[in-house]
Design an enzyme around this catalytic site. Structure first.
Site, PDB file in Angstrom:
ATOM      1  N   GLU A 173      -1.857  -5.873  -1.650  1.00  0.00           N
ATOM      2  CA  GLU A 173      -0.919  -6.521  -2.587  1.00  0.00           C
ATOM      3  C   GLU A 173      -0.713  -8.009  -2.316  1.00  0.00           C
ATOM      4  OE1 GLU A 173       2.737  -4.312  -2.922  1.00  0.00           O
ATOM      5  OE2 GLU A 173       1.752  -2.633  -3.922  1.00  0.00           O
ATOM      6  N   GLU A 292      -2.079   3.400  -4.765  1.00  0.00           N
ATOM      7  CA  GLU A 292      -0.631   3.608  -4.696  1.00  0.00           C
ATOM      8  C   GLU A 292      -0.163   4.019  -6.085  1.00  0.00           C
ATOM      9  OE1 GLU A 292       2.057   0.825  -2.853  1.00  0.00           O
ATOM     10  OE2 GLU A 292       0.510   0.111  -1.459  1.00  0.00           O
TER      11      GLU A 292
END
Length: 504
Positions: A173, A292
């Site tokens: 991320e 995720e």
């Protein structure tokens, strides 16, 4: 009663069912590891300190792959802190979750846990505060056979054979301003490409995952993937997707249709990746690691006041899931299966305690949350190939997604066993819907083998330490096979799985 229908064709194959679709995620966050997976003083702890009740539930869940050790945590992690004698391991601040990491569990311990759980490891390297050299170092430690400084260190630490980890995430991320070491797409793309080339020099057959957008709502969504892949297209195999969903302001209708957003997310990234590939004149296809995904009441977490101290394994993000949440999770799995041609790995976040299907109490029991059940049954039944499933169904209006189908479904077919499995959800909040599945293109006798439903008169019902089985799967009612037609009545706000045996 309203009706929905579809026709299944054994020749209309999307892709094989990917076993890596049923992945999970273990991050050093909250109580996922400590008092989750690992609790040496627990009555059910094994010789390595791992909770055997959690191991049993992990195997029952059907997990095939686990992403480790993060997550936001990995962007500040020093992997070498977690190897060697425990008494010498340093305690470190974890800036991501404002807690203390004791490093009692590191890569050696986690590999032992993964062997007991019978799962593959997807390992994430720190490209937030670290870079190419550290990635090469951890790779040398875990995968190089012997004869080098770090491979010999692993052997001295008790692991004579290399771990053979083949799937590696190039950071986490890094498009997010919250991430330690946040980078622009250009900066990250250069670093990811350099790290990928170095790792491939060490071991050419690795599968490498570049960071995609943290969510489809990021302002750089799409442009991030474009820039990163322009740098790294030829040296990576996957781009990651992350998505979390929650019911906001009582908008249950939009929440139940969360899979519509997941479908759009996947389709957008596939189009973006293919566009970059076309401009680069590459015949290679970049796949998606949706590493995720889950229901997460993120707005509640963001509204909590921070702890002034630096706790060890704090109770954070321990969402308690209800029936509606489980139906959405089942529907997200339908979306992932539907995209098995390009989504070839996925990880529900996370495995234990932290937004997880499994909950534990320190020194006490472990139990299944509501979201455990659709995951476990889908992992158990989905075999063979995913079939194109085109539904004719009534629709309803949502504030977030516009007009959407009341019913969503996907089917799998295992030609070897003859099993046809239909996974379906009914998003109607008040009425059942009858789903008719036309099987006339399947030769042979069709027999109902099993049928399961997750539904409840109270869609807010949850499983707790005191009532661990308040919500569970039950045998589906009103299911029949009449000649070439399967008919199943889907209760309001429900997830269902029906397996048929087709004998030739």
């Amino acid at each position: 009663m309203r009706a929905a229908s579809c026709v299944l064709d054994p020749a209309a194959v999307v892709a094989p069912v990917r076993r890596r679709t049923f992945g999970s995620f273990v991050e050093h966050l909250g109580r996922c590891v400590y008092t989750g997976l690992y609790e040496p003083g627990h009555p059910l702890a094994d010789e390595d300190g791992f909770r055997t009740d959690v191991l049993a539930l992990t195997r029952e869940l059907g997990v095939t792959l686990v992403r480790y050790p993060g997550g936001n945590f990995v962007s500040g992690y020093r992997w070498e802190d977690g190897v060697g004698p425990r008494e010498r391991r340093p305690r470190r601040r974890d800036l991501a979750w404002h807690s203390i990491e004791t490093n009692e569990v590191g890569i050696d311990e986690f590999v032992r846990w993964a062997g007991k759980a019978e799962v593959e490891i997807m390992y994430a390297v720190n490209l937030g505060t670290r870079g190419v050299q550290e990635a090469l170092d951890v790779h040398e430690y875990v995968n190089h056979p012997e004869g080098t400084a770090l491979s010999e260190l692993r052997r001295a630490n008790g692991a004579a054979k290399p771990y053979g980890i083949t799937m590696w995430c190039l950071g986490n991320e890094l498009d997010g301003p919250w991430q330690t070491g946040h980078k622009t797409a250009h900066e990250y793309g250069l670093l990811a490409a350099a790290t990928a080339r170095a790792l491939r020099s060490a071991e050419p057959g690795l599968e490498l995952v570049a960071c995609g957008s943290s969510s489809s709502s990021m302002p750089t969504f799409g442009s991030w993937e474009t820039t990163v892949l322009e740098h790294a297209y030829d040296v990576v195999d996957y781009v990651s997707c992350h998505a979390y969903y929650e019911e906001v302001d009582g908008d249950l209708g939009s929440f139940l249709a969360s899979a519509v957003d997941m479908d759009h997310f996947v389709d957008s990234i596939v189009a973006t990746a293919d566009s970059v590939g076309a401009r680069l004149r590459s015949k290679k296809k970049i796949n998606i690691s949706f590493d995720e995904w889950n229901v997460w009441y993120l707005s509640r977490f963001q509204g909590q006041e921070g702890d002034d101290g630096w706790p060890v394994a704090p109770r954070i993000i321990e969402d308690e899931y209800n029936v509606a949440d489980a139906v959405v999770v089942g529907n997200l799995l339908i979306s992932l299966l539907r995209h098995s041609d390009r989504v070839t790995a996925a990880c529900q976040a996370q495995l234990v305690n932290v937004i997880a299907p499994i909950r534990t109490e320190p020194g006490g029991p472990a139990w299944r949350q509501t979201i455990f059940h659709p995951f476990a049954k889908t992992a158990a039944l989905a075999r063979g190939s995913v079939l194109h499933t085109r539904l004719d169904a009534p629709t309803y209006a949502t504030a977030k997604h516009g007009e959407v189908s009341l019913v969503d479904a996907v089917a799998t077919y295992d030609a070897e066993s003859g099993d046809v499995v239909v996974f379906a959800v009914n998003r109607d909040q008040s009425d059942p819907v009858e789903l008719t599945v036309d099987l006339h293109l399947f030769d042979g006798e069709r027999r109902l083998a099993e049928a399961w439903t997750l539904a409840d008169d109270d869609i807010r019902a949850t499983n707790t330490v005191d009532e661990p089985d308040r919500v569970t799967l039950r045998a589906a009612e009103a299911v029949s096979v009449d000649g070439a037609a399967l008919r199943v009545v889907l209760p309001p706000v429900s997830w269902s799985a029906v397996r048929l045996e087709v004998s030739r």
